[in-house]
Scaffold this motif. Structure first.
Motif, PDB file in Angstrom:
ATOM      1  N   GLU A 132       0.838  -1.190   0.077  1.00 54.42           N
ATOM      2  CA  GLU A 132       0.153  -0.114  -0.217  1.00 54.42           C
ATOM      3  C   GLU A 132       0.737   1.381   0.013  1.00 54.42           C
ATOM      4  OE1 GLU A 132      -3.351   0.533   2.638  1.00 54.42           O
ATOM      5  OE2 GLU A 132      -3.907  -1.636   2.358  1.00 54.42           O
ATOM      6  N   GLU A 133       2.070   1.100   0.583  1.00 52.72           N
ATOM      7  CA  GLU A 133       2.720   2.321   0.677  1.00 52.72           C
ATOM      8  C   GLU A 133       3.598   2.748  -0.822  1.00 52.72           C
ATOM      9  OE1 GLU A 133       6.119   1.693   3.604  1.00 52.72           O
ATOM     10  OE2 GLU A 133       4.453   1.547   5.304  1.00 52.72           O
ATOM     11  N   GLN A 136       0.897   4.271  -2.739  1.00 54.88           N
ATOM     12  CA  GLN A 136       0.502   5.562  -2.368  1.00 54.88           C
ATOM     13  C   GLN A 136       1.693   6.539  -3.083  1.00 54.88           C
ATOM     14  OE1 GLN A 136       0.992   6.124   1.738  1.00 54.88           O
ATOM     15  NE2 GLN A 136      -0.956   5.305   2.087  1.00 54.88           N
TER      16      GLN A 136
END
Length: 141
Positions: A132-133, A136
């Protein structure tokens, strides 16, 4: 020269000549030892310097040679102890360096094993898995 010896023999007798000869043999001719290189001539040097002075000079030579030998022996002993001390320090440093090298090799092996495990756990078709990082930071998604 023979005239001098016959005059001396008549004046002081055979005992006096013998005494004078032994005295010169033992103590040398006064002042003759100051003549350069005269004492280095084998028989004449013994008569001019005398047995006592020759013996004293020999004893001085022996004593100074032993002093130099003692000084050299002390210097060599000091050098040997210093080299032993440095050798001990070098051995300790070598042991520490080999321990650090073994630890670095173990850490490398563990990191490679962890990387291989992470690669084996990745099953996505594109060969990489986005967290998820990561998503982003990716501006396209």
């Amino acid at each position: 020269m023979t005239v001098f010896f016959t005059w001396l023999l008549r004046t002081i007798g055979i005992g006096g000549v013998a005494f004078l000869g032994l005295y010169i043999y033992d103590w040398g001719i006064p002042g003759a030892s100051r003549i350069p290189y005269l004492s280095s001539i084998p028989i004449l040097g013994d008569l001019t310097t005398g047995r006592a002075h020759s013996y004293a000079a020999e004893q001085v030579r022996l004593a100074t040679s032993q002093m130099v030998t003692k000084f050299e022996r002390d210097a060599i002993a000091a050098q040997l102890s210093e080299e032993r001390r440095r050798r001990l320090i070098a051995d300790q440093l070598t042991t520490e360096a080999s321990k650090r090298a073994d630890a670095a090799l173990r850490a490398k092996s563990e990191a490679e094993a962890e990387l291989e495990a992470r690669i084996a756990a990745d099953t996505s078709p594109d060969g990489g898995r986005w967290s998820e990082e990561d998503q982003q930071w990716d501006g396209r998604r």
